[in-house]
Scaffold this active site. Structure first.
Site, PDB file in Angstrom:
ATOM      1  N   PRO A  49       0.854  -1.109   0.008  1.00 24.05           N
ATOM      2  CA  PRO A  49       0.353   0.045  -0.048  1.00 24.05           C
ATOM      3  C   PRO A  49       0.951   1.286  -0.197  1.00 24.05           C
ATOM      4  CG  PRO A  49       0.367  -0.874   2.334  1.00 24.05           C
ATOM      5  CD  PRO A  49       0.921  -1.918   1.320  1.00 24.05           C
ATOM      6  N   CYS A  50       1.353   1.806  -1.340  1.00 22.98           N
ATOM      7  CA  CYS A  50       2.366   2.696  -1.551  1.00 22.98           C
ATOM      8  C   CYS A  50       1.416   4.458  -1.556  1.00 22.98           C
ATOM      9  CB  CYS A  50       2.836   3.140  -2.548  1.00 22.98           C
ATOM     10  SG  CYS A  50       2.266   2.683  -4.485  1.00 22.98           S
ATOM     11  N   HIS A  51       0.265   4.202  -1.153  1.00 27.04           N
ATOM     12  CA  HIS A  51      -1.347   4.894  -1.349  1.00 27.04           C
ATOM     13  C   HIS A  51      -1.087   5.712   0.117  1.00 27.04           C
ATOM     14  CE1 HIS A  51      -3.095   1.727  -1.069  1.00 27.04           C
ATOM     15  NE2 HIS A  51      -4.196   2.158   0.292  1.00 27.04           N
TER      16      HIS A  51
END
Length: 281
Positions: A247-249
């Site tokens: 989850p880079c967001h």
């Protein structure tokens, strides 16, 4: 929710999000519904089915100040994040993921000798391109903002010497489990990380951020033992090929700014708002 329903719901919601962005929190349900050519009851039903909360509540998650509020109220210290969110609706679904990293020697071969299967799938965030090896999903890209051709070329370029085979049926069981986080099947979603040693350290740190919470690039740099490497960490976050599952967001600037997002900032905002809504529903 079926694949077709997911795609339809996001197309509706994408338009609604654009309207919310233009009209702000003051826009009423009736105004939103009228702009969508729907009755208020039908629009609210569709929106709540996708987001898990009412349109009015979702508006609050999309405001520009929400990023700062997330950092204030939902910042996670990564050393302890594995002990957070283990019960209730905020359950840390990443704990159920199985992942394996490619060795540095294998990575240096740029995919030579590797077979990668790919297919297009509807997701809660629009059309997505999913790629995977025999060991697990190695790539997820969202095409809503970047377009199908650009998304395909982006992922193909990550492993230029690999053999690519279109086979959505091979990937389908993993994809269905990945996009239906409430199914309890995320333990069936293996992730195969293909990156440099630094990138893999960063991506492992990202997977320790619970759903509905966030961290900062500087915090990630500190956790991986290189607190001065904030810029390098930001680059590694941007090069993450497996969006959503890695989850880079959830990585943000220390100032509270969203930072960048490889698949477009509107998608990042939708991802964060969607997770916040479901974590607090």
């Amino acid at each position: 929710m079926s694949d077709m329903e997911q795609g339809y719901h996001f197309n509706v919601m994408r338009r609604a999000i654009e309207l919310i962005d233009a009209g702000g929190e003051s826009m009423t349900l009736e105004e939103l519904a009228q702009a969508m050519d729907m009755s208020p009851a039908h629009f609210q039903r569709l929106f709540t089915k996708w987001a898990g909360v009412s349109p009015k509540r979702f508006q609050q998650y999309l405001t520009l100040g929400h990023a700062k509020a997330l950092l204030h109220d939902h910042f996670t210290t990564l050393e302890t994040s594995n002990a957070v969110g283990l019960s209730g609706s905020g359950r840390l679904h990443d704990l159920f993921l199985r992942w394996e990293a490619m060795s540095p020697g294998e990575f240096a071969k740029r995919g030579d000798g590797l077979t990668i299967y790919w297919g297009w799938f509807d997701s809660p965030f629009g059309l997505s391109l999913v790629m995977g090896t025999e060991k697990g999903i190695c790539g997820i890209g969202f095409a809503a903002e970047t377009g199908e051709e650009s998304t395909m070329q982006d992922l193909l370029s990550r492993w230029p010497k690999a053999r690519f085979v279109e086979d959505p049926m091979f990937l389908r069981p993993w994809v269905l489990a990945a996009y239906n986080a409430q199914s309890g099947d995320l333990d069936k979603v293996p992730v195969y990380m293909i990156g440099s040693a630094l990138q893999i350290k960063v991506w492992e740190a990202l997977m320790r951020i619970p759903s509905g919470q966030v961290s900062t690039y500087s915090e990630i740099a500190r956790v991986i033992g290189n607190p001065q490497a904030v810029r390098a960490v930001g680059t590694a976050v941007g090069r993450n090929p497996v969006s959503w599952l890695i989850p880079c967001h959830r990585a943000m600037r220390k100032s509270g700014g969203l930072g960048g997002y490889h698949w477009g900032l509107p998608v990042k905002r939708a991802l964060l708002a969607y997770e916040s809504a479901r974590a607090e529903a």
